[in-house]
Design a protein around this motif. Sequence first.
Motif, PDB file in Angstrom:
ATOM      1  N   ALA A  80       0.760  -1.023  -0.163  1.00 41.27           N
ATOM      2  CA  ALA A  80       0.056   0.093   0.040  1.00 41.27           C
ATOM      3  C   ALA A  80       1.015   1.490  -0.028  1.00 41.27           C
ATOM      4  O   ALA A  80       0.819   2.118  -0.512  1.00 41.27           O
ATOM      5  CB  ALA A  80      -0.728  -0.048   1.421  1.00 41.27           C
ATOM      6  N   TYR A  81       1.823   1.524   0.779  1.00 41.73           N
ATOM      7  CA  TYR A  81       3.104   2.679   0.990  1.00 41.73           C
ATOM      8  C   TYR A  81       3.485   2.314  -0.177  1.00 41.73           C
ATOM      9  O   TYR A  81       3.967   3.259  -0.761  1.00 41.73           O
ATOM     10  CB  TYR A  81       3.240   2.555   2.194  1.00 41.73           C
ATOM     11  N   ALA A  82       4.239   1.871  -1.065  1.00 36.95           N
ATOM     12  CA  ALA A  82       4.808   1.693  -2.316  1.00 36.95           C
ATOM     13  C   ALA A  82       3.947   2.803  -3.226  1.00 36.95           C
ATOM     14  O   ALA A  82       4.382   2.944  -3.684  1.00 36.95           O
ATOM     15  CB  ALA A  82       5.108   0.336  -2.850  1.00 36.95           C
ATOM     16  N   PHE A  83       2.849   2.238  -3.456  1.00 34.49           N
ATOM     17  CA  PHE A  83       1.892   2.610  -4.046  1.00 34.49           C
ATOM     18  C   PHE A  83       1.423   4.429  -4.069  1.00 34.49           C
ATOM     19  O   PHE A  83       1.737   4.974  -4.557  1.00 34.49           O
ATOM     20  CB  PHE A  83       0.686   1.665  -4.372  1.00 34.49           C
ATOM     21  N   ALA A  84       1.414   4.593  -2.283  1.00 29.83           N
ATOM     22  CA  ALA A  84       0.798   5.853  -2.055  1.00 29.83           C
ATOM     23  C   ALA A  84       2.018   6.646  -2.501  1.00 29.83           C
ATOM     24  O   ALA A  84       2.072   7.929  -2.852  1.00 29.83           O
ATOM     25  CB  ALA A  84       0.881   5.768  -0.375  1.00 29.83           C
ATOM     26  N   ILE A  85       3.422   6.083  -2.142  1.00 30.48           N
ATOM     27  CA  ILE A  85       4.725   6.941  -2.034  1.00 30.48           C
ATOM     28  C   ILE A  85       4.975   7.272  -3.658  1.00 30.48           C
ATOM     29  O   ILE A  85       5.033   8.389  -3.666  1.00 30.48           O
ATOM     30  CB  ILE A  85       5.703   6.244  -1.700  1.00 30.48           C
ATOM     31  N   LEU A  86       4.716   5.692  -4.344  1.00 31.04           N
ATOM     32  CA  LEU A  86       4.744   6.903  -5.648  1.00 31.04           C
ATOM     33  C   LEU A  86       3.904   7.641  -6.302  1.00 31.04           C
ATOM     34  O   LEU A  86       4.285   7.661  -7.776  1.00 31.04           O
ATOM     35  CB  LEU A  86       5.165   5.282  -6.632  1.00 31.04           C
ATOM     36  N   SER A  87       2.859   7.025  -5.961  1.00 34.57           N
ATOM     37  CA  SER A  87       1.664   7.634  -6.918  1.00 34.57           C
ATOM     38  C   SER A  87       1.745   9.666  -6.475  1.00 34.57           C
ATOM     39  O   SER A  87       2.029  10.581  -7.554  1.00 34.57           O
ATOM     40  CB  SER A  87       0.190   7.443  -6.088  1.00 34.57           C
ATOM     41  N   GLN A  88       2.545  10.061  -4.999  1.00 30.87           N
ATOM     42  CA  GLN A  88       3.081  11.375  -5.218  1.00 30.87           C
ATOM     43  C   GLN A  88       4.115  11.569  -6.437  1.00 30.87           C
ATOM     44  O   GLN A  88       4.279  13.308  -6.598  1.00 30.87           O
ATOM     45  CB  GLN A  88       3.445  11.275  -3.631  1.00 30.87           C
ATOM     46  N   MET A  89       4.558  11.284  -6.490  1.00 35.00           N
ATOM     47  CA  MET A  89       5.264  10.877  -7.885  1.00 35.00           C
ATOM     48  C   MET A  89       5.138  11.248  -9.267  1.00 35.00           C
ATOM     49  O   MET A  89       5.595  10.890 -10.145  1.00 35.00           O
ATOM     50  CB  MET A  89       7.120  10.417  -8.263  1.00 35.00           C
ATOM     51  N   GLY A  90       3.597  10.517  -9.532  1.00 38.51           N
ATOM     52  CA  GLY A  90       3.028  10.786 -10.638  1.00 38.51           C
ATOM     53  C   GLY A  90       3.030   9.365 -11.436  1.00 38.51           C
ATOM     54  O   GLY A  90       2.082   9.257 -12.334  1.00 38.51           O
ATOM     55  N   PHE A  91       2.941   8.269 -10.658  1.00 38.70           N
ATOM     56  CA  PHE A  91       3.094   6.955 -11.184  1.00 38.70           C
ATOM     57  C   PHE A  91       1.242   6.571 -11.116  1.00 38.70           C
ATOM     58  O   PHE A  91       0.261   6.530  -9.999  1.00 38.70           O
ATOM     59  CB  PHE A  91       3.654   6.024 -10.892  1.00 38.70           C
ATOM     60  N   SER A  92       0.979   5.671 -12.311  1.00 32.10           N
ATOM     61  CA  SER A  92      -0.924   5.596 -12.087  1.00 32.10           C
ATOM     62  C   SER A  92      -0.900   4.017 -10.832  1.00 32.10           C
ATOM     63  O   SER A  92      -0.153   3.555 -10.944  1.00 32.10           O
ATOM     64  CB  SER A  92      -1.351   5.817 -13.382  1.00 32.10           C
ATOM     65  N   PHE A  93      -1.819   3.409 -10.582  1.00 37.01           N
ATOM     66  CA  PHE A  93      -2.153   2.617 -10.282  1.00 37.01           C
ATOM     67  C   PHE A  93      -1.788   1.618 -11.044  1.00 37.01           C
ATOM     68  O   PHE A  93      -1.426   0.839 -10.472  1.00 37.01           O
ATOM     69  CB  PHE A  93      -3.519   2.530 -10.086  1.00 37.01           C
ATOM     70  N   TRP A  94      -1.911   0.990 -12.092  1.00 33.55           N
ATOM     71  CA  TRP A  94      -1.922   0.430 -13.158  1.00 33.55           C
ATOM     72  C   TRP A  94      -0.166  -0.023 -13.239  1.00 33.55           C
ATOM     73  O   TRP A  94       0.662  -1.239 -13.192  1.00 33.55           O
ATOM     74  CB  TRP A  94      -2.524   0.406 -14.252  1.00 33.55           C
ATOM     75  N   GLN A  95       0.194   1.493 -13.189  1.00 30.26           N
ATOM     76  CA  GLN A  95       1.779   0.794 -13.244  1.00 30.26           C
ATOM     77  C   GLN A  95       2.412   0.930 -11.641  1.00 30.26           C
ATOM     78  O   GLN A  95       3.378   0.035 -11.951  1.00 30.26           O
ATOM     79  CB  GLN A  95       2.955   2.671 -13.888  1.00 30.26           C
ATOM     80  N   CYS A  96       1.681   0.481 -11.184  1.00 29.48           N
ATOM     81  CA  CYS A  96       2.197   0.577  -9.493  1.00 29.48           C
ATOM     82  C   CYS A  96       2.341  -0.838  -9.231  1.00 29.48           C
ATOM     83  O   CYS A  96       2.833  -0.843  -8.277  1.00 29.48           O
ATOM     84  CB  CYS A  96       2.127   1.245  -8.537  1.00 29.48           C
ATOM     85  N   LEU A  97       0.913  -1.447  -9.762  1.00 26.82           N
ATOM     86  CA  LEU A  97       0.741  -2.195  -9.065  1.00 26.82           C
ATOM     87  C   LEU A  97       1.505  -4.033  -9.129  1.00 26.82           C
ATOM     88  O   LEU A  97       1.871  -4.223  -8.409  1.00 26.82           O
ATOM     89  CB  LEU A  97      -0.464  -2.466  -9.884  1.00 26.82           C
ATOM     90  N   PRO A  98       2.554  -3.994 -10.422  1.00 27.73           N
ATOM     91  CA  PRO A  98       3.439  -4.722 -10.038  1.00 27.73           C
ATOM     92  C   PRO A  98       4.773  -4.224  -9.169  1.00 27.73           C
ATOM     93  O   PRO A  98       4.976  -5.001  -8.748  1.00 27.73           O
ATOM     94  CB  PRO A  98       3.685  -4.898 -11.482  1.00 27.73           C
ATOM     95  N   ILE A  99       4.507  -3.379  -9.218  1.00 29.42           N
ATOM     96  CA  ILE A  99       6.148  -2.632  -8.549  1.00 29.42           C
ATOM     97  C   ILE A  99       5.734  -2.605  -6.530  1.00 29.42           C
ATOM     98  O   ILE A  99       6.074  -3.029  -6.306  1.00 29.42           O
ATOM     99  CB  ILE A  99       6.383  -0.880  -8.805  1.00 29.42           C
TER     100      ILE A  99
END
Lengths: 236, 416
Positions: free
Chosen positions: B148-167
Amino acid sequence: MLKVQGLCSGYGRIRVLEDVSIEVAEGEIVTLIGANGAGKTTLLMTLCGKPAASAGSVTFQGKELLGMPTWKIIRQGIAHSPEGRHIFPRMSVLENLQMGAQAADPAHFKQDYERMLDLFPRLRERLKQRAGTLSGGEQQMLAIGRALMGRPKLLLLDEPSLGLAPMIVRQIFDIIREINQKDGMTVPLVEQNAFHALKLAHRGYVMVQGRITMAGTGADLLADPSVRAAYLEGGA
Amino acid sequence: MAAFKDAILAGLVAALLALPMLGFHLGDSAQGLQLETHLELVPLAAAIVFAGRLALNLAAPWLAKWKDRAPAGKPKLETGVSRRPLYIGIAMAAAALILPLTPWGDRNILDKATLVLIYVMLGWGLNIVVGLAGLLVLGYAAFYAVGAYAFAILSQMGFSFWQCLPISGAVAALFGLLVGFPVLRLRGDYLAIVTLGFGEIIRVILLNWASFTGGPNGISSIPRPSFFGMPMTASSPGHTTFHEFFDIPFSPVQRIVLLYYVILLLALVTNLVSLRIRRLPVGRAWDALREDEIACRSLGINPTSTKLSAFALGTAFAGFAGCFFATRQGFISPESFSFIESAVILAIVVLGGMGSQTGVVLAAILLVGLPEWFRDLAQYRMIAFGGAMVLIMLWRPKGLLAGRTPTIRLNKGDAA
């Protein structure tokens, strides 16, 4: 084929094996007999890497085994059927055999498994059954069959007669003889049942308190008065 | 006579319990809180329990007879190798698939179903680690938090959900490996304690590393998932939104339906992967490792790498689920990943029957869904929850659906 030299081993600070040297040639059945607690099982387990040896060397086909983790030692072509059978009780007989083939080339599976079922016809009737529901003798057959599924060059057998009725023991020993004669399998065999083991084996070693005290052909040891007194005639 | 005595005793116990629970009630009145008495309910409760117990006692011999009537002829051999019908699973998946299209699929139900599905997915993920590989992990929510935090932090850098899912999955798996490597030599209770500690460490770090994780305030305005790049909003400058593209009126339910389908898809992927991997050599090795580690070693299996693979896979799914959780909530804080989360997920796996995929679904509905639906029961909710757990353990001590299916089968025509 297998050469053990000056092997010392134990559990923690307790020394069990003291300077053990044995040798097993290709195609031989070599038995190791001795009383409870002599260190027979510890020797087999040390060969397999656990407990780790504190001194000595173990070479298999010229390759040093000491220092390798167990799974790597097994993958050199050694199968170990541990004391107390250690089958997977909740898995079916078929799955147990499949587990034995994990380290082997999957291409041989079908052929190997047919061969196991020919060797142990009882298992054929029980293929789909949970292994824990087998009788003791059937479980021992399964343990040996499973060990053979890995296509080993050397089969370490630890007390295959443990807790079995005399008739079943004879069957198991007949099968050991069969795989030795037909397939040329090399079998180091640890046994308490000295009489049967010595009759079956080409050569034998006697172990007392972690040391090898006697060595010879099976027939010689069987005829030796001190062996007879200690292991064959109710103990002395 | 004994039946009568026993019933009287049960009635007395009921009366004792009913006195504080039913007899007194705190009522809200103009003068503030006031104690109201409903003493008439006490004998009523006692009478009901008495009558019920008496009836049960009188019927006992008959019930026993009915139970013993069972198998005539050859006793069935319990071989433990059963095949749970595949169609039940397929029917359940199909029902879940068409739920939003049915009249029941309103916003409320879909929201709750989404929540249940998150736990189903977490349950399936943990089932790989606990049910298949037999590694008791008490800190599973930590990996959920990492995702959850991996996505939340990356999203602040402008990544989208689908990009962050595998990450998210990869990061959680990485953490799984990091924790797993030193601790997997431990077994049973010890492993449980270490993973419990790890779960708390993660939570405390999230709470205190405020510059990176937002501390107790958490991270908010996490982006919602898009539908193939089309945002699910009323309007979006520079983008064609979902409802514009399909030329339908905008409705907030569309987003909820999308979220529902995303988690359904993720959960089904988790399920299919774990079903498939069980039949591969590595899955069978997990199974065997749980049963007998010594035997596995003497069959040439490397216990460390085998356990690590189970750990990494299980934690990866927690990471995916965490990523979805973040996008669904739009806001995450360390509070969502406390020990109770790990406990609920583990309870789902254990109550469902270790290793049973369908059992996990049932247990998730029971443990997560029912408390949501029965919010009206207010303070009795937790009693019902506890009661349900006790009943399950009494009736089905091995879990709702116990027993394992074999991982390999003979083809037809092979030796019987």
